[in-house]
Scaffold this motif. Structure first.
Motif, PDB file in Angstrom:
ATOM      1  N   LEU A 166       0.825  -1.199   0.000  1.00 39.00           N
ATOM      2  CA  LEU A 166       0.000   0.000   0.000  1.00 39.00           C
ATOM      3  C   LEU A 166       0.864   1.256   0.000  1.00 39.00           C
ATOM      4  O   LEU A 166       0.570   2.234  -0.703  1.00 39.00           O
ATOM      5  CB  LEU A 166      -0.935   0.001   1.215  1.00 39.00           C
ATOM      6  N   HIS A 167       1.926   1.232   0.780  1.00 43.21           N
ATOM      7  CA  HIS A 167       2.823   2.385   0.875  1.00 43.21           C
ATOM      8  C   HIS A 167       3.580   2.605  -0.428  1.00 43.21           C
ATOM      9  O   HIS A 167       3.696   3.741  -0.909  1.00 43.21           O
ATOM     10  CB  HIS A 167       3.815   2.168   2.027  1.00 43.21           C
ATOM     11  N   GLU A 168       4.072   1.524  -0.998  1.00 40.03           N
ATOM     12  CA  GLU A 168       4.949   1.631  -2.170  1.00 40.03           C
ATOM     13  C   GLU A 168       4.203   2.123  -3.401  1.00 40.03           C
ATOM     14  O   GLU A 168       4.725   2.901  -4.189  1.00 40.03           O
ATOM     15  CB  GLU A 168       5.567   0.260  -2.459  1.00 40.03           C
ATOM     16  N   TYR A 169       2.962   1.668  -3.586  1.00 39.47           N
ATOM     17  CA  TYR A 169       2.276   1.913  -4.850  1.00 39.47           C
ATOM     18  C   TYR A 169       0.987   2.719  -4.728  1.00 39.47           C
ATOM     19  O   TYR A 169       0.285   2.904  -5.724  1.00 39.47           O
ATOM     20  CB  TYR A 169       1.989   0.580  -5.541  1.00 39.47           C
ATOM     21  N   GLY A 170       0.648   3.153  -3.526  1.00 43.72           N
ATOM     22  CA  GLY A 170      -0.550   3.956  -3.375  1.00 43.72           C
ATOM     23  C   GLY A 170      -1.838   3.164  -3.489  1.00 43.72           C
ATOM     24  O   GLY A 170      -2.915   3.755  -3.692  1.00 43.72           O
ATOM     25  N   LEU A 305      -3.186 -10.706  -1.550  1.00 43.46           N
ATOM     26  CA  LEU A 305      -2.445 -11.637  -2.401  1.00 43.46           C
ATOM     27  C   LEU A 305      -2.929 -11.573  -3.844  1.00 43.46           C
ATOM     28  O   LEU A 305      -2.186 -11.928  -4.761  1.00 43.46           O
ATOM     29  CB  LEU A 305      -2.586 -13.063  -1.871  1.00 43.46           C
ATOM     30  N   VAL A 306      -4.153 -11.115  -4.053  1.00 43.49           N
ATOM     31  CA  VAL A 306      -4.695 -11.085  -5.410  1.00 43.49           C
ATOM     32  C   VAL A 306      -4.012 -10.024  -6.273  1.00 43.49           C
ATOM     33  O   VAL A 306      -3.538 -10.345  -7.370  1.00 43.49           O
ATOM     34  CB  VAL A 306      -6.222 -10.927  -5.385  1.00 43.49           C
ATOM     35  N   PRO A 307      -3.914  -8.748  -5.860  1.00 44.16           N
ATOM     36  CA  PRO A 307      -3.168  -7.800  -6.704  1.00 44.16           C
ATOM     37  C   PRO A 307      -1.713  -8.194  -6.900  1.00 44.16           C
ATOM     38  O   PRO A 307      -1.161  -8.005  -7.998  1.00 44.16           O
ATOM     39  CB  PRO A 307      -3.299  -6.463  -5.967  1.00 44.16           C
ATOM     40  N   LEU A 308      -1.089  -8.759  -5.878  1.00 43.73           N
ATOM     41  CA  LEU A 308       0.289  -9.229  -6.039  1.00 43.73           C
ATOM     42  C   LEU A 308       0.364 -10.325  -7.096  1.00 43.73           C
ATOM     43  O   LEU A 308       1.286 -10.347  -7.920  1.00 43.73           O
ATOM     44  CB  LEU A 308       0.824  -9.743  -4.701  1.00 43.73           C
ATOM     45  N   SER A 309      -0.603 -11.226  -7.103  1.00 45.98           N
ATOM     46  CA  SER A 309      -0.620 -12.313  -8.089  1.00 45.98           C
ATOM     47  C   SER A 309      -0.958 -11.799  -9.480  1.00 45.98           C
ATOM     48  O   SER A 309      -0.406 -12.279 -10.477  1.00 45.98           O
ATOM     49  CB  SER A 309      -1.625 -13.390  -7.666  1.00 45.98           C
ATOM     50  N   GLY A 312       2.269 -10.595 -10.706  1.00 45.42           N
ATOM     51  CA  GLY A 312       3.224 -11.670 -10.916  1.00 45.42           C
ATOM     52  C   GLY A 312       2.927 -12.498 -12.146  1.00 45.42           C
ATOM     53  O   GLY A 312       3.844 -12.914 -12.868  1.00 45.42           O
ATOM     54  N   TYR A 313       1.638 -12.747 -12.427  1.00 48.25           N
ATOM     55  CA  TYR A 313       1.267 -13.582 -13.568  1.00 48.25           C
ATOM     56  C   TYR A 313       1.057 -12.774 -14.854  1.00 48.25           C
ATOM     57  O   TYR A 313       0.648 -13.329 -15.866  1.00 48.25           O
ATOM     58  CB  TYR A 313       0.039 -14.427 -13.234  1.00 48.25           C
ATOM     59  N   GLY A 314       1.337 -11.475 -14.799  1.00 46.08           N
ATOM     60  CA  GLY A 314       1.414 -10.691 -16.022  1.00 46.08           C
ATOM     61  C   GLY A 314       0.128 -10.078 -16.517  1.00 46.08           C
ATOM     62  O   GLY A 314       0.051  -9.660 -17.676  1.00 46.08           O
ATOM     63  N   PHE A 315      -0.896  -9.968 -15.660  1.00 47.35           N
ATOM     64  CA  PHE A 315      -2.145  -9.346 -16.091  1.00 47.35           C
ATOM     65  C   PHE A 315      -2.058  -7.825 -16.070  1.00 47.35           C
ATOM     66  O   PHE A 315      -2.893  -7.140 -16.669  1.00 47.35           O
ATOM     67  CB  PHE A 315      -3.304  -9.821 -15.219  1.00 47.35           C
ATOM     68  N   CYS A 316      -1.083  -7.294 -15.359  1.00 50.55           N
ATOM     69  CA  CYS A 316      -0.871  -5.855 -15.308  1.00 50.55           C
ATOM     70  C   CYS A 316       0.579  -5.612 -14.914  1.00 50.55           C
ATOM     71  O   CYS A 316       1.311  -6.552 -14.579  1.00 50.55           O
ATOM     72  CB  CYS A 316      -1.822  -5.183 -14.316  1.00 50.55           C
ATOM     73  N   GLY A 317       0.995  -4.366 -14.950  1.00 52.48           N
ATOM     74  CA  GLY A 317       2.369  -4.026 -14.637  1.00 52.48           C
ATOM     75  C   GLY A 317       2.645  -3.991 -13.148  1.00 52.48           C
ATOM     76  O   GLY A 317       1.728  -4.049 -12.314  1.00 52.48           O
ATOM     77  N   ARG A 318       3.906  -3.878 -12.822  1.00 52.81           N
ATOM     78  CA  ARG A 318       4.339  -3.803 -11.433  1.00 52.81           C
ATOM     79  C   ARG A 318       3.692  -2.602 -10.734  1.00 52.81           C
ATOM     80  O   ARG A 318       3.710  -1.483 -11.242  1.00 52.81           O
ATOM     81  CB  ARG A 318       5.868  -3.669 -11.404  1.00 52.81           C
ATOM     82  N   GLY A 319       3.078  -2.853  -9.593  1.00 51.31           N
ATOM     83  CA  GLY A 319       2.427  -1.797  -8.842  1.00 51.31           C
ATOM     84  C   GLY A 319       1.044  -1.433  -9.330  1.00 51.31           C
ATOM     85  O   GLY A 319       0.392  -0.550  -8.763  1.00 51.31           O
ATOM     86  N   GLU A 320       0.538  -2.121 -10.358  1.00 52.84           N
ATOM     87  CA  GLU A 320      -0.760  -1.792 -10.946  1.00 52.84           C
ATOM     88  C   GLU A 320      -1.880  -2.740 -10.511  1.00 52.84           C
ATOM     89  O   GLU A 320      -3.010  -2.617 -10.965  1.00 52.84           O
ATOM     90  CB  GLU A 320      -0.661  -1.802 -12.472  1.00 52.84           C
ATOM     91  N   GLY A 321      -1.567  -3.692  -9.621  1.00 51.03           N
ATOM     92  CA  GLY A 321      -2.558  -4.684  -9.230  1.00 51.03           C
ATOM     93  C   GLY A 321      -3.760  -4.086  -8.531  1.00 51.03           C
ATOM     94  O   GLY A 321      -4.896  -4.524  -8.729  1.00 51.03           O
TER      95      GLY A 321
END
Length: 394
Positions: A166-170, A305-309, A312-321
């Motif tokens: 939450l802190h890192e990506y808003g 865990l869902v936005p992180l996954s 990780g599995y490529g449905f969106c970019g880093r920090g975009e979950g």
């Protein structure tokens, strides 16, 4: 969904591709408390899966389950009436092992070590003990480095990871609510779900008690009793079974370098967990990309865990979950319908095995929250712990 197919992979992954199929699924009821032992629940689920496939127990020659499964192969084999077993395996790391049980059976069948495989998981956690209450027994494990500082439960460990995210990506609690709401909405369509006919509102979510801040009550999975099983055979045999085959297109496990216990706190980048490792292997050996996935069953012991996954599995970019969950993206008709039986948050928590069986129902066209025309499904196991994933297709 439309997408661009990639070139076929090489090696063992290519040999596994579409060589086997899930042809039977079974489960018990799910509830806070069920009568009978874990062994009895396991046997009921296994027999239900075999009946669903139209296969006799005597034909089963391969088994796969979890190291945390308390009913061993010998007991299940005797009670259900299996023949000679030529393959049996167990996968570690709790919820991280769910998809790997099917992957192990697929590998055994594809290489001729077995012909009919059964994977299962049985748990009595709704009415059973909470293992993390006795912290002393955990001290010989890697938990010795975290328990003294207050990380007593999985919820505490994931809460710390969530706070960093939450802190890192808003990302916000509204993004976590989007996950909880999508799962609850699907559970409200599923009579088998523990949370059937129990709607969730934003006010309920925002005003619920903390379990481990920033995770509230509805960010945590259920504690339930129940058991599930599935049957895996060769693609050739699958054509003669009772239901449309659901092919194991690709499978992967993932344990990142320098991983520690539940989470990646000690890695250079704690927010790229085991999902990233598993995903690289999964897509490498698939003819599909994330854009080809019609529906996903993403491991949801905790909403974060869902936005992180998703990342990780490529449905969106880093920090975009977090942002990915907006606008009903996870609902039926959204960009990626998710956990369509209710998942661990709202159907039942059986170490993720219900995500596998729901993936099969989606591709059979028999889900209680059916995605129209679903032809591909990603199923993932626990993010944070060493994990596994399946890419299924019909």
């Amino acid at each position: 969904m439309a997408g661009t197919a990639r070139a076929a992979g090489s090696g063992s992954g290519a040999a596994l591709k579409d060589a086997t199929a899930v042809v039977g699924i079974g489960r018990t009821a799910f509830a806070k408390h069920l009568p009978g032992s874990e062994k009895a629940l396991a046997c009921r689920a296994v027999l239900a899966a075999l009946d669903d496939a139209g296969i006799s127990p005597a034909e089963v020659d391969a088994l796969a389950s979890y190291t945390m499964e308390e009913t061993d192969e010998v007991e299940v084999a005797k009670a259900v009436g299996f023949g000679d077993l030529t393959f049996f395996s167990k996968v570690g790391f709790g919820g991280g092992g769910s998809c790997a049980t099917v992957a192990h059976l697929a590998g055994a069948v594809a290489t001729g070590q077995a012909t009919v495989g059964v994977a299962w998981r049985s748990r009595k956690r709704g009415s059973g003990p909470r293992p993390w209450r006795n912290t002393a027994v955990q001290l010989p494990t890697p938990a010795q480095w975290t328990r003294p500082f207050g990380l007593l439960r999985p919820a505490d460990e994931i809460a710390m990871l969530t706070r960093r995210y939450l802190h890192e990506y808003g990302a916000t609690r509204d993004h976590l609510f989007n996950v909880a709401l999508a799962c609850r909405n699907r559970a409200n369509q599923n009579p088998a779900a523990v949370m059937y006919e129990r709607p969730l509102t934003r006010d309920m979510y925002m005003n619920s008690r903390w379990i481990s801040e920033p995770l509230c009550l509805f960010d945590n999975c259920l504690e339930t009793d129940g058991a599930l099983a599935c049957v895996v055979v060769s693609a050739e045999r699958a054509r003669d079974c009772r239901h449309r085959p659901v092919y194991v297109h690709a499978a992967a496990q993932g344990l990142p370098a320098q991983h520690h216990g539940m989470v990646n706190y000690w890695n250079d980048d704690p927010l790229t967990g085991p999902a990233w490792t598993a995903a690289r292997h999964l897509w490498k050996h698939a003819d599909l990309t994330p854009q080809d996935v019609d529906v996903a069953q993403i491991y949801d012991a905790f909403t974060s865990l869902v936005p992180l996954s998703l990342e990780g599995y490529g449905f969106c970019g880093r920090g975009e979950g977090g942002a990915f969950t907006e606008g009903g993206a996870l609902e039926i008709g959204g960009r990626l319908p998710l956990n369509t039986s209710g998942g661990g948050l709202s159907e039942a928590y059986v170490h993720g095995f219900n995500l596998i069986t729901e993936g099969v129902r989606q591709l059979r066209g028999t889900s209680t929250a059916q995605v129209p025309g679903a032809a591909t499904c990603l199923v993932t196991a626990g993010e944070g712990v060493p994990t596994s994933a399946l890419l299924l297709r019909n």
